[in-house]
Design a protein around this motif. Structure first.
Motif, PDB file in Angstrom:
ATOM      1  N   SER A 156     -34.483   4.073 -15.806  1.00  0.00           N
ATOM      2  CA  SER A 156     -34.447   3.630 -14.415  1.00  0.00           C
ATOM      3  C   SER A 156     -35.817   3.764 -13.740  1.00  0.00           C
ATOM      4  O   SER A 156     -36.675   4.540 -14.179  1.00  0.00           O
ATOM      5  N   PHE A 157     -35.954   3.053 -12.642  1.00  0.00           N
ATOM      6  CA  PHE A 157     -37.156   3.194 -11.824  1.00  0.00           C
ATOM      7  C   PHE A 157     -37.221   4.556 -11.141  1.00  0.00           C
ATOM      8  O   PHE A 157     -38.227   4.886 -10.511  1.00  0.00           O
ATOM      9  N   ASP A 158     -36.159   5.361 -11.253  1.00  0.00           N
ATOM     10  CA  ASP A 158     -36.202   6.716 -10.717  1.00  0.00           C
ATOM     11  C   ASP A 158     -36.929   7.678 -11.656  1.00  0.00           C
ATOM     12  O   ASP A 158     -37.044   8.876 -11.374  1.00  0.00           O
ATOM     13  N   GLY A 159     -37.434   7.164 -12.797  1.00  0.00           N
ATOM     14  CA  GLY A 159     -38.184   7.974 -13.742  1.00  0.00           C
ATOM     15  C   GLY A 159     -37.331   8.740 -14.724  1.00  0.00           C
ATOM     16  O   GLY A 159     -37.852   9.528 -15.526  1.00  0.00           O
ATOM     17  N   LEU A 160     -36.042   8.499 -14.701  1.00  0.00           N
ATOM     18  CA  LEU A 160     -35.103   9.260 -15.524  1.00  0.00           C
ATOM     19  C   LEU A 160     -34.511   8.394 -16.632  1.00  0.00           C
ATOM     20  O   LEU A 160     -34.200   7.220 -16.415  1.00  0.00           O
ATOM     21  N   ILE A 161     -34.353   8.994 -17.813  1.00  0.00           N
ATOM     22  CA  ILE A 161     -33.601   8.381 -18.909  1.00  0.00           C
ATOM     23  C   ILE A 161     -32.368   9.234 -19.149  1.00  0.00           C
ATOM     24  O   ILE A 161     -32.454  10.460 -19.284  1.00  0.00           O
ATOM     25  N   GLN A 162     -31.213   8.581 -19.171  1.00  0.00           N
ATOM     26  CA  GLN A 162     -29.972   9.276 -19.483  1.00  0.00           C
ATOM     27  C   GLN A 162     -29.434   8.761 -20.814  1.00  0.00           C
ATOM     28  O   GLN A 162     -29.462   7.561 -21.079  1.00  0.00           O
ATOM     29  N   VAL A 163     -28.952   9.689 -21.624  1.00  0.00           N
ATOM     30  CA  VAL A 163     -28.417   9.342 -22.931  1.00  0.00           C
ATOM     31  C   VAL A 163     -26.920   9.638 -22.934  1.00  0.00           C
ATOM     32  O   VAL A 163     -26.487  10.730 -22.537  1.00  0.00           O
ATOM     33  N   TRP A 164     -26.154   8.654 -23.385  1.00  0.00           N
ATOM     34  CA  TRP A 164     -24.694   8.736 -23.345  1.00  0.00           C
ATOM     35  C   TRP A 164     -24.115   8.662 -24.750  1.00  0.00           C
ATOM     36  O   TRP A 164     -24.651   7.951 -25.615  1.00  0.00           O
ATOM     37  N   ASP A 165     -23.025   9.374 -24.968  1.00  0.00           N
ATOM     38  CA  ASP A 165     -22.248   9.206 -26.189  1.00  0.00           C
ATOM     39  C   ASP A 165     -21.474   7.903 -26.025  1.00  0.00           C
ATOM     40  O   ASP A 165     -20.609   7.787 -25.161  1.00  0.00           O
ATOM     41  N   ALA A 166     -21.795   6.908 -26.837  1.00  0.00           N
ATOM     42  CA  ALA A 166     -21.219   5.572 -26.660  1.00  0.00           C
ATOM     43  C   ALA A 166     -19.722   5.542 -26.931  1.00  0.00           C
ATOM     44  O   ALA A 166     -19.021   4.664 -26.414  1.00  0.00           O
ATOM     45  N   ASN A 167     -19.226   6.460 -27.715  1.00  0.00           N
ATOM     46  CA  ASN A 167     -17.796   6.479 -28.034  1.00  0.00           C
ATOM     47  C   ASN A 167     -16.994   7.249 -26.997  1.00  0.00           C
ATOM     48  O   ASN A 167     -15.909   6.827 -26.593  1.00  0.00           O
ATOM     49  N   LEU A 168     -17.533   8.385 -26.534  1.00  0.00           N
ATOM     50  CA  LEU A 168     -16.813   9.225 -25.594  1.00  0.00           C
ATOM     51  C   LEU A 168     -17.109   8.883 -24.142  1.00  0.00           C
ATOM     52  O   LEU A 168     -16.312   9.195 -23.249  1.00  0.00           O
ATOM     53  N   GLY A 169     -18.278   8.258 -23.900  1.00  0.00           N
ATOM     54  CA  GLY A 169     -18.667   7.942 -22.532  1.00  0.00           C
ATOM     55  C   GLY A 169     -19.231   9.132 -21.776  1.00  0.00           C
ATOM     56  O   GLY A 169     -19.441   9.066 -20.567  1.00  0.00           O
ATOM     57  N   SER A 170     -19.490  10.229 -22.468  1.00  0.00           N
ATOM     58  CA  SER A 170     -20.008  11.438 -21.834  1.00  0.00           C
ATOM     59  C   SER A 170     -21.530  11.478 -21.920  1.00  0.00           C
ATOM     60  O   SER A 170     -22.147  10.820 -22.767  1.00  0.00           O
ATOM     61  N   THR A 171     -22.147  12.263 -21.027  1.00  0.00           N
ATOM     62  CA  THR A 171     -23.603  12.391 -21.014  1.00  0.00           C
ATOM     63  C   THR A 171     -24.057  13.331 -22.119  1.00  0.00           C
ATOM     64  O   THR A 171     -23.579  14.459 -22.227  1.00  0.00           O
ATOM     65  N   LYS A 172     -24.996  12.876 -22.945  1.00  0.00           N
ATOM     66  CA  LYS A 172     -25.583  13.700 -23.996  1.00  0.00           C
ATOM     67  C   LYS A 172     -26.737  14.529 -23.438  1.00  0.00           C
ATOM     68  O   LYS A 172     -26.812  15.736 -23.645  1.00  0.00           O
ATOM     69  N   CYS A 173     -27.666  13.868 -22.726  1.00  0.00           N
ATOM     70  CA  CYS A 173     -28.792  14.584 -22.131  1.00  0.00           C
ATOM     71  C   CYS A 173     -29.508  13.706 -21.116  1.00  0.00           C
ATOM     72  O   CYS A 173     -29.304  12.488 -21.067  1.00  0.00           O
ATOM     73  N   ARG A 174     -30.318  14.366 -20.289  1.00  0.00           N
ATOM     74  CA  ARG A 174     -31.165  13.689 -19.309  1.00  0.00           C
ATOM     75  C   ARG A 174     -32.614  13.980 -19.669  1.00  0.00           C
ATOM     76  O   ARG A 174     -33.000  15.141 -19.832  1.00  0.00           O
ATOM     77  N   LEU A 175     -33.403  12.925 -19.795  1.00  0.00           N
ATOM     78  CA  LEU A 175     -34.794  13.058 -20.220  1.00  0.00           C
ATOM     79  C   LEU A 175     -35.717  12.666 -19.071  1.00  0.00           C
ATOM     80  O   LEU A 175     -35.582  11.591 -18.500  1.00  0.00           O
ATOM     81  N   GLU A 176     -36.662  13.543 -18.771  1.00  0.00           N
ATOM     82  CA  GLU A 176     -37.601  13.283 -17.681  1.00  0.00           C
ATOM     83  C   GLU A 176     -39.025  13.331 -18.199  1.00  0.00           C
ATOM     84  O   GLU A 176     -39.393  14.231 -18.951  1.00  0.00           O
ATOM     85  N   GLY A 177     -39.809  12.345 -17.778  1.00  0.00           N
ATOM     86  CA  GLY A 177     -41.225  12.318 -18.120  1.00  0.00           C
ATOM     87  C   GLY A 177     -42.055  12.754 -16.935  1.00  0.00           C
ATOM     88  O   GLY A 177     -41.806  13.795 -16.321  1.00  0.00           O
ATOM     89  N   SER A 178     -42.992  11.921 -16.566  1.00  0.00           N
ATOM     90  CA  SER A 178     -43.898  12.245 -15.472  1.00  0.00           C
ATOM     91  C   SER A 178     -43.328  11.883 -14.109  1.00  0.00           C
ATOM     92  O   SER A 178     -43.913  12.223 -13.078  1.00  0.00           O
ATOM     93  N   GLY A 179     -42.204  11.164 -14.098  1.00  0.00           N
ATOM     94  CA  GLY A 179     -41.592  10.761 -12.845  1.00  0.00           C
ATOM     95  C   GLY A 179     -41.836   9.317 -12.475  1.00  0.00           C
ATOM     96  O   GLY A 179     -41.221   8.799 -11.538  1.00  0.00           O
ATOM     97  N   GLY A 180     -42.728   8.627 -13.194  1.00  0.00           N
ATOM     98  CA  GLY A 180     -42.981   7.217 -12.924  1.00  0.00           C
ATOM     99  C   GLY A 180     -41.834   6.344 -13.394  1.00  0.00           C
ATOM    100  O   GLY A 180     -41.039   6.725 -14.264  1.00  0.00           O
ATOM    101  N   SER A 181     -41.727   5.166 -12.808  1.00  0.00           N
ATOM    102  CA  SER A 181     -40.660   4.231 -13.162  1.00  0.00           C
ATOM    103  C   SER A 181     -40.655   3.941 -14.661  1.00  0.00           C
ATOM    104  O   SER A 181     -41.709   3.713 -15.263  1.00  0.00           O
TER     105      SER A 181
END
Length: 401
Positions: free
Chosen positions: A134-159
């Motif tokens: 997202s342009f919020d600088g965040l990457i979210q990883v989801w379990d495609a089968n369960l629909g649950s969040t695996k982890c949230r990945l943050e870099g420098s904050g840029g889009s």
């Protein structure tokens, strides 16, 4: 298109009178038609060609068999699961992402947690995970089968401009508007490395098919070839390379050459070992927006705002054919191992082209805004397109796989 009825027409031979003049009595007139003489061409005017575009006969025509309408603004990104032919993810300007199934109104998961445009989506190669950037600088990883969040990945904050999965594992590569590139291990939810060197937004990038090299392109008109372990890079810029920002790149299946497109209308081929420009493919006259390699041949395709899709023979560095659209070409996707290629255009159409002949074999209507992205389902029977009109549409392409 059916012509007008001619049941009441009069054939000239029926009134052949030799040299004598022939007159109609008032009683012989069947119907009087008013004609505006100002609209009539002179007899000596050039012949007018009548071109009929059957696609535009009905502005409300919709060739899709399923429409996803949960977004409330423009939709920018779409990804199809590589293992489940019904599973699709979409993201857009409404700050939302959705994971949904074709044909089902019940199996819809909103990918919550983003605070700005969901700009990019991708499934891991095994279909286990879905990542949303997202342009919020965040990457979210989801379990495609369960629909649950695996982890949230943050870099420098840029889009986040784009993200890619490693072709053989659960590593994520992402490019940012702040000129940085980031690498994470999803299994362990940890940061691995960051890459700095570009001087502007990192607009495109990918792993090589063998997973050993990272390539990134930037709005600073440069390509960088990175060693993912050490962070060392080869910088490709200046003459005879691009003179304006890169927009897209694709790497050959043998991981030896990158083909890059730019706002400067040019396409270049770069040797990934030496960083040298080995050829320039010059045929476009406007920004090159997309590029992709055929999975089954030494061909590549480029799409441009000049309304052209060009199929290139990479070995000969020459164009095979040019496919002309009615408006700019924004996205493309080869249809599996077939010779066909799908394009999305600013005119809202999705078209299927035969790369051998250059002919358009199918044109799909339905969207009322530019088509921003395309993805092909795992069974190769459908193509999913997303548009500025806020919808995702699914079209059958089983005849072209």
């Amino acid at each position: 298109m059916n012509g007008p009825s001619r049941d009441n027409s009069v054939e000239e031979d029926d009134y052949d009178s030799g040299d004598e003049e022939f007159f109609l009595d008032e009683d012989d007139v069947i119907q009087e038609i008013a004609i505006d003489e100002e609209e009539l061409p002179d007899r000596d005017d050039e012949e007018i060609d009548l071109v009929v575009d059957y696609d535009d006969d009905d502005d409300n025509a919709d060739d899709s068999f399923y429409v996803f309408t949960r977004h409330t603004d423009e939709v920018y990104s779409v990804a199809c699961s590589p293992t489940d032919a019904s599973l699709v993810a979409t993201g857009g300007k409404d700050d939302k992402g959705f994971l949904w199934k074709i044909g089902s109104q019940d199996s819809i998961l909103e990918l919550q947690g983003h605070g700005n445009t969901v700009s990019t989506l991708a499934f891991s190669s095994d279909g286990k995970f879905l990542a949303s950037g997202s342009f919020d600088g965040l990457i979210q990883v989801w379990d495609a089968n369960l629909g649950s969040t695996k982890c949230r990945l943050e870099g420098s904050g840029g889009s986040i401009e784009w993200l890619k999965w490693h072709p053989k594992g659960h590593l994520i590569l992402a490019g940012s508007e702040d000129s940085s590139v980031w690498l994470w291990n999803v299994d362990k939810c940890v940061y691995l490395n960051s890459f700095y060197g570009h001087a502007s937004s990192v607009t495109c990038g990918d792993f090589s098919p063998d997973g050993k090299i990272i390539c990134t392109g930037s709005d600073d008109a440069s390509l960088r070839i990175w060693n993912p372990k050490t962070g060392e890079s080869i910088n490709v810029n200046g003459h005879p390379y691009h003179t304006d920002g890169l927009t897209c790149l694709s790497i050959t299946h043998d991981s030896t050459v990158a083909v890059t497109g730019s706002k400067d209308c040019s396409v270049h081929m770069v040797n990934l070992t030496t960083g040298k420009v080995i050829n320039s493919l010059v045929s476009h006259s406007d920004s090159v927006e997309c590029v992709g390699h055929s999975p089954s041949s030494q061909w590549a395709a480029t799409g441009s705002l000049d309304k052209k899709l060009i199929i290139w023979d990479i070995e000969r560095s020459s164009p095979r054919c040019t496919c002309v659209h009615e408006d700019g070409v924004i996205c493309l996707s080869w249809l599996g191992m077939s010779r066909y290629i799908a394009t999305g255009s600013m005119d809202g159409k999705v078209r299927i082209w035969d790369s051998l002949s250059g002919s358009c074999v199918r044109s799909f209507s339905g969207h009322h805004g530019a088509v921003q992205s395309l993805a092909v389902t795992a069974d190769q029977n459908s193509v999913v397109s997303v548009s500025d009109d806020g919808t995702a549409r699914v079209f059958r392409i089983s005849d072209y796989n």
